[in-house]
Design a protein around this motif. Structure first.
Motif, PDB file in Angstrom:
ATOM      1  N   MET A 174       0.847  -1.197   0.000  1.00 46.03           N
ATOM      2  CA  MET A 174       0.000   0.000   0.000  1.00 46.03           C
ATOM      3  C   MET A 174       0.882   1.247   0.000  1.00 46.03           C
ATOM      4  O   MET A 174       0.608   2.231  -0.689  1.00 46.03           O
ATOM      5  CB  MET A 174      -0.932   0.002   1.212  1.00 46.03           C
ATOM      6  N   GLN A 175       1.962   1.200   0.767  1.00 47.51           N
ATOM      7  CA  GLN A 175       2.896   2.327   0.794  1.00 47.51           C
ATOM      8  C   GLN A 175       3.568   2.497  -0.570  1.00 47.51           C
ATOM      9  O   GLN A 175       3.660   3.614  -1.092  1.00 47.51           O
ATOM     10  CB  GLN A 175       3.939   2.086   1.883  1.00 47.51           C
ATOM     11  N   ASP A 176       4.017   1.396  -1.173  1.00 41.04           N
ATOM     12  CA  ASP A 176       4.624   1.479  -2.520  1.00 41.04           C
ATOM     13  C   ASP A 176       3.623   2.056  -3.518  1.00 41.04           C
ATOM     14  O   ASP A 176       3.964   2.907  -4.345  1.00 41.04           O
ATOM     15  CB  ASP A 176       5.048   0.079  -3.003  1.00 41.04           C
ATOM     16  N   ASN A 177       2.370   1.593  -3.457  1.00 39.25           N
ATOM     17  CA  ASN A 177       1.361   2.063  -4.404  1.00 39.25           C
ATOM     18  C   ASN A 177       1.040   3.534  -4.202  1.00 39.25           C
ATOM     19  O   ASN A 177       0.792   4.260  -5.170  1.00 39.25           O
ATOM     20  CB  ASN A 177       0.082   1.222  -4.284  1.00 39.25           C
ATOM     21  N   ALA A 178       1.057   3.987  -2.937  1.00 34.05           N
ATOM     22  CA  ALA A 178       0.815   5.413  -2.674  1.00 34.05           C
ATOM     23  C   ALA A 178       1.917   6.252  -3.309  1.00 34.05           C
ATOM     24  O   ALA A 178       1.652   7.313  -3.891  1.00 34.05           O
ATOM     25  CB  ALA A 178       0.741   5.668  -1.168  1.00 34.05           C
ATOM     26  N   THR A 235       3.537  10.035  -7.506  1.00 38.11           N
ATOM     27  CA  THR A 235       4.446  10.388  -8.599  1.00 38.11           C
ATOM     28  C   THR A 235       3.671  10.570  -9.898  1.00 38.11           C
ATOM     29  O   THR A 235       3.926  11.504 -10.671  1.00 38.11           O
ATOM     30  CB  THR A 235       5.524   9.299  -8.756  1.00 38.11           C
ATOM     31  N   SER A 236       2.690   9.701 -10.151  1.00 36.55           N
ATOM     32  CA  SER A 236       1.886   9.800 -11.377  1.00 36.55           C
ATOM     33  C   SER A 236       1.072  11.088 -11.386  1.00 36.55           C
ATOM     34  O   SER A 236       0.979  11.766 -12.423  1.00 36.55           O
ATOM     35  CB  SER A 236       0.948   8.594 -11.488  1.00 36.55           C
ATOM     36  N   LEU A 237       0.487  11.430 -10.237  1.00 33.58           N
ATOM     37  CA  LEU A 237      -0.305  12.656 -10.149  1.00 33.58           C
ATOM     38  C   LEU A 237       0.586  13.886 -10.386  1.00 33.58           C
ATOM     39  O   LEU A 237       0.188  14.831 -11.070  1.00 33.58           O
ATOM     40  CB  LEU A 237      -0.985  12.758  -8.779  1.00 33.58           C
ATOM     41  N   LEU A 238       1.808  13.870  -9.829  1.00 34.63           N
ATOM     42  CA  LEU A 238       2.729  15.001 -10.008  1.00 34.63           C
ATOM     43  C   LEU A 238       3.144  15.133 -11.470  1.00 34.63           C
ATOM     44  O   LEU A 238       3.197  16.235 -12.023  1.00 34.63           O
ATOM     45  CB  LEU A 238       3.966  14.815  -9.115  1.00 34.63           C
ATOM     46  N   PRO A 244       1.277  13.605 -23.867  1.00 30.11           N
ATOM     47  CA  PRO A 244       0.463  12.532 -24.440  1.00 30.11           C
ATOM     48  C   PRO A 244      -0.786  12.310 -23.576  1.00 30.11           C
ATOM     49  O   PRO A 244      -0.751  12.550 -22.373  1.00 30.11           O
ATOM     50  CB  PRO A 244       1.388  11.309 -24.398  1.00 30.11           C
ATOM     51  N   ASN A 245      -1.843  11.854 -24.150  1.00 31.57           N
ATOM     52  CA  ASN A 245      -3.127  11.676 -23.449  1.00 31.57           C
ATOM     53  C   ASN A 245      -3.662  13.015 -22.939  1.00 31.57           C
ATOM     54  O   ASN A 245      -4.228  13.104 -21.865  1.00 31.57           O
ATOM     55  CB  ASN A 245      -3.014  10.701 -22.273  1.00 31.57           C
ATOM     56  N   GLU A 246      -3.417  14.064 -23.716  1.00 30.49           N
ATOM     57  CA  GLU A 246      -3.825  15.403 -23.294  1.00 30.49           C
ATOM     58  C   GLU A 246      -5.293  15.405 -22.866  1.00 30.49           C
ATOM     59  O   GLU A 246      -6.146  14.833 -23.540  1.00 30.49           O
ATOM     60  CB  GLU A 246      -3.631  16.402 -24.437  1.00 30.49           C
ATOM     61  N   GLY A 247      -5.535  16.097 -21.766  1.00 32.79           N
ATOM     62  CA  GLY A 247      -6.912  16.223 -21.287  1.00 32.79           C
ATOM     63  C   GLY A 247      -7.351  15.062 -20.417  1.00 32.79           C
ATOM     64  O   GLY A 247      -8.358  15.157 -19.721  1.00 32.79           O
ATOM     65  N   SER A 248      -6.590  13.958 -20.438  1.00 32.12           N
ATOM     66  CA  SER A 248      -7.006  12.820 -19.601  1.00 32.12           C
ATOM     67  C   SER A 248      -6.475  13.016 -18.192  1.00 32.12           C
ATOM     68  O   SER A 248      -5.526  13.763 -17.971  1.00 32.12           O
ATOM     69  CB  SER A 248      -6.477  11.508 -20.162  1.00 32.12           C
ATOM     70  N   ILE A 249      -7.108  12.373 -17.259  1.00 33.60           N
ATOM     71  CA  ILE A 249      -6.550  12.349 -15.911  1.00 33.60           C
ATOM     72  C   ILE A 249      -5.719  11.075 -15.792  1.00 33.60           C
ATOM     73  O   ILE A 249      -5.298  10.511 -16.778  1.00 33.60           O
ATOM     74  CB  ILE A 249      -7.667  12.431 -14.840  1.00 33.60           C
ATOM     75  N   ILE A 250      -5.442  10.635 -14.595  1.00 37.58           N
ATOM     76  CA  ILE A 250      -4.651   9.413 -14.411  1.00 37.58           C
ATOM     77  C   ILE A 250      -5.466   8.216 -14.895  1.00 37.58           C
ATOM     78  O   ILE A 250      -6.658   8.104 -14.611  1.00 37.58           O
ATOM     79  CB  ILE A 250      -4.308   9.237 -12.918  1.00 37.58           C
ATOM     80  N   GLN A 251      -4.806   7.303 -15.595  1.00 35.76           N
ATOM     81  CA  GLN A 251      -5.512   6.103 -16.044  1.00 35.76           C
ATOM     82  C   GLN A 251      -5.289   4.977 -15.026  1.00 35.76           C
ATOM     83  O   GLN A 251      -4.222   4.366 -14.989  1.00 35.76           O
ATOM     84  CB  GLN A 251      -5.028   5.665 -17.428  1.00 35.76           C
TER      85      GLN A 251
END
Ligand SMILES: [Zn+2]
Length: 209
Positions: free
Chosen positions: A143-147, A152-155, A164-171
């Motif tokens: 859970m800590q690794d996934n957080a 990092t993905s959100l940043l 790439p994937n303009e306009g998309s949020i996190i997949q």
């Protein structure tokens, strides 16, 4: 004492599940938050291991909110409680334990209750359950690794909103992928557990009398 300083069975203190009181008379001073553990064991008979952590990778998700349930202790304080976020008694422990409730269909069609794997605690940390100690530890570490991966993905997404994937949020994983991955990882702790034991044995701060 801190877990890493435990040297023998003599250092372990037993508490009653019923009310978190010590089994032996005159025990050493214990952790005040033991009611997290006792109240979860009391409510969910299939849970045999509980991890409570103040992981700094996970705490932000309990502050900002996410799809994982968040326990907000402020909704449960009474006049004589110290508002320090700690689970200091059975009443607060019971309130936290109730947030783990997940209704399931029994084989006979009636509704039963199981415990969720994790509940975030606002501004404080996280509590994680398992049917055995290996499962709870596996869930806590990953859970800590996934957080960290999610943060990092959100940043990255925020830093490059027009990449790439303009306009998309996190997949994220789809519900089908999440269910498939849960089946795949159900016994994955077996491989990791042997490695973690070796790692603990190799670090000199951990030792046995
Ligand atoms: Zn705590």
């Amino acid at each position: 004492m801190a877990p890493a300083l435990i040297r023998s069975h003599e250092d372990l203190v037993q508490y009653h599940v019923s009310d978190g009181s010590p089994v032996e008379a005159n025990p050493p001073r214990g952790y005040v938050e033991r009611y997290i553990h006792s109240e979860i064991y009391k409510r969910y008979p299939t849970i045999n291991s509980v991890v409570h952590s103040h992981s700094k990778a996970i705490i932000p998700y309990g502050i900002t909110g996410t799809s994982t349930p968040v326990f907000d202790i402020a909704k449960h304080y009474q006049a004589d409680d110290i508002p320090d976020l700690l689970i200091r008694n059975t009443r607060l422990g019971e309130a936290l334990a109730s947030q783990f409730a997940h209704s399931d269909a029994n084989e006979d069609g009636t509704q039963g209750e199981s415990a969720r794997p994790a509940v975030l605690m606002r501004g404080h940390g996280v509590t994680i359950t398992g049917t055995r100690i290996e499962e709870a530890v596996f869930r806590a570490i990953y859970m800590q690794d996934n957080a960290e991966i999610e943060t990092t993905s959100l940043l990255l997404r925020a830093a490059h909103p027009s990449g790439p994937n303009e306009g998309s949020i996190i997949q994220y994983l789809s519900p089908e992928e999440a269910a498939g991955a849960a089946g795949m990882t159900q016994w994955a702790w077996e491989r990791a557990w042997a490695l973690w034991i070796k790692e603990v044995e190799a670090v000199s701060i951990y030792s046995r009398e």
